[in-house]
Write an enzyme that holds these catalytic residues in place. Sequence first.
Site, PDB file in Angstrom:
ATOM      1  N   HIS A 221      -7.514  -4.200   9.870  1.00  0.00           N
ATOM      2  CA  HIS A 221      -7.213  -4.016   8.450  1.00  0.00           C
ATOM      3  C   HIS A 221      -5.906  -4.708   8.066  1.00  0.00           C
ATOM      4  O   HIS A 221      -4.983  -4.820   8.869  1.00  0.00           O
ATOM      5  CB  HIS A 221      -7.239  -2.541   8.028  1.00  0.00           C
ATOM      6  CG  HIS A 221      -6.110  -1.685   8.484  1.00  0.00           C
ATOM      7  ND1 HIS A 221      -6.288  -0.493   9.153  1.00  0.00           N
ATOM      8  CD2 HIS A 221      -4.766  -1.812   8.341  1.00  0.00           C
ATOM      9  CE1 HIS A 221      -5.123   0.064   9.386  1.00  0.00           C
ATOM     10  NE2 HIS A 221      -4.172  -0.719   8.921  1.00  0.00           N
TER      11      HIS A 221
ATOM     12  N   ASN B 208      -8.019  -2.115  13.886  1.00  0.00           N
ATOM     13  CA  ASN B 208      -9.386  -2.483  13.487  1.00  0.00           C
ATOM     14  C   ASN B 208      -9.412  -3.722  12.590  1.00  0.00           C
ATOM     15  O   ASN B 208     -10.428  -4.019  11.973  1.00  0.00           O
ATOM     16  CB  ASN B 208     -10.081  -1.299  12.792  1.00  0.00           C
ATOM     17  CG  ASN B 208      -9.383  -0.895  11.501  1.00  0.00           C
ATOM     18  OD1 ASN B 208      -8.403  -1.511  11.104  1.00  0.00           O
ATOM     19  ND2 ASN B 208      -9.892   0.130  10.844  1.00  0.00           N
TER      20      ASN B 208
ATOM     21  N   GLU C  16      -9.890  -1.664   4.777  1.00  0.00           N
ATOM     22  CA  GLU C  16     -10.621  -1.305   5.990  1.00  0.00           C
ATOM     23  C   GLU C  16     -11.840  -2.211   6.183  1.00  0.00           C
ATOM     24  O   GLU C  16     -12.282  -2.881   5.228  1.00  0.00           O
ATOM     25  CB  GLU C  16     -11.074   0.156   5.893  1.00  0.00           C
ATOM     26  CG  GLU C  16      -9.924   1.162   5.817  1.00  0.00           C
ATOM     27  CD  GLU C  16      -9.275   1.448   7.174  1.00  0.00           C
ATOM     28  OE1 GLU C  16      -9.270   0.557   8.050  1.00  0.00           O
ATOM     29  OE2 GLU C  16      -8.769   2.564   7.342  1.00  0.00           O
TER      30      GLU C  16
ATOM     31  N   ASP D 176       0.821  -1.212   0.000  1.00  0.00           N
ATOM     32  CA  ASP D 176       0.000   0.000   0.000  1.00  0.00           C
ATOM     33  C   ASP D 176       0.852   1.257   0.000  1.00  0.00           C
ATOM     34  O   ASP D 176       2.072   1.204   0.209  1.00  0.00           O
ATOM     35  CB  ASP D 176      -0.965  -0.001   1.202  1.00  0.00           C
ATOM     36  CG  ASP D 176      -0.300  -0.400   2.516  1.00  0.00           C
ATOM     37  OD1 ASP D 176       0.941  -0.387   2.580  1.00  0.00           O
ATOM     38  OD2 ASP D 176      -1.019  -0.720   3.472  1.00  0.00           O
TER      39      ASP D 176
HETATM   40  C1  GLP Z   1      -0.641   0.660   8.417  1.00  0.00           C
HETATM   41  C2  GLP Z   1      -0.349  -0.190   7.208  1.00  0.00           C
HETATM   42  C3  GLP Z   1      -0.577  -1.651   7.479  1.00  0.00           C
HETATM   43  C4  GLP Z   1       0.072  -2.043   8.789  1.00  0.00           C
HETATM   44  C5  GLP Z   1      -0.545  -1.271   9.906  1.00  0.00           C
HETATM   45  C6  GLP Z   1      -0.003  -1.633  11.280  1.00  0.00           C
HETATM   46  O1  GLP Z   1      -1.974   1.021   8.496  1.00  0.00           O
HETATM   47  N1  GLP Z   1      -1.114   0.168   6.079  1.00  0.00           N
HETATM   48  O2  GLP Z   1      -0.077  -2.413   6.396  1.00  0.00           O
HETATM   49  O3  GLP Z   1      -0.100  -3.416   8.990  1.00  0.00           O
HETATM   50  O4  GLP Z   1      -0.270   0.108   9.661  1.00  0.00           O
HETATM   51  O5  GLP Z   1       1.089  -0.844  11.597  1.00  0.00           O
HETATM   52  P1  GLP Z   1       2.032  -1.074  12.834  1.00  0.00           P
HETATM   53  O6  GLP Z   1       2.918  -2.219  12.481  1.00  0.00           O
HETATM   54  O7  GLP Z   1       2.797   0.213  12.949  1.00  0.00           O
HETATM   55  O8  GLP Z   1       1.166  -1.354  14.004  1.00  0.00           O
END
Ligand code: GLP
Length: 249
Positions: free
Chosen positions: A137, A135, A142, A66
């Site tokens: 995702h 949440n 989402e 992403d």
């Molecule tokens: C972002 C990314 C996700 C990732 C998530 C969790 O929203 N788009 O791909 O898994 O953050 O991030 P973290 O590892 O900082 O908790």
Amino acid sequence: MFYVFSSPAAIAEHLSQQLLEHIRNKPDSILGLATGSTMEPVYAALLKQPALQDTDLSRLTTYNLDEYIGLPASHPQSYNYYMHHHLFDTLGLKAEQTHLPNGLCSDCNSECSDYSAAIAEAGGLDFQLLGVGSNGHIGFNEPGTPFDSRTHVVKLSETTRIDNGRFFDSMDEVPTHAITLGIQDILDAKEIVLVATGEHKAETMNLLYRTPADPQMPATALKLHPNVRIYLDPAAASRLPQEALYHVE
Ligand code: GLP
């Protein structure tokens, strides 16, 4: 499905060895990569693997999950910047080996369909790394995203913007939209590893464990895939019943 390691560092060591072994066994591997704070120790551990020195990376291809819409690659919070900073520059991968959605797209719908098509034409993802949002995702899919979705533009939920706001100076700077691989693109990967660490992911893992495949909890799509492992530290696993867990020494 749920593997518990002694610490985030133990996950990083195991997973980085696994990734490297994967690349050594299949030098033309196509990897699906993730960003987020959870992945930082994984990439740091990969760069420290002694076997990396004599591993042929010249045929490796990567596709990231992403990217925010509206941030240039030079922006420190863009995922393009993150990947170069944490992995690509040190690995010395050529520009044509690495791929992220273009967050500055003028025709974002074409950008999205081209991205899914390019992965399919390349032969599909061999190994998909995933983090998870609070949440549920995956990528930026989402709650409510159909499981048959392909790469698409997402309006980020307020929960996600608040979660990710910690990386920005103010909430006004947090992008409102992003491009993400779709859930079907993720499920098309041959092998998937999701990593979740920390107490703040414990309830998300509890929900993932207890919820049957349901688009309102995107990570539950993984229950439809035959080759998924979920790597947890003790804090993230703390609300799961013991019988659900496989402890890795
Ligand atoms: C972002 C990314 C996700 C990732 C998530 C969790 O929203 N788009 O791909 O898994 O953050 O991030 P973290 O590892 O900082 O908790």
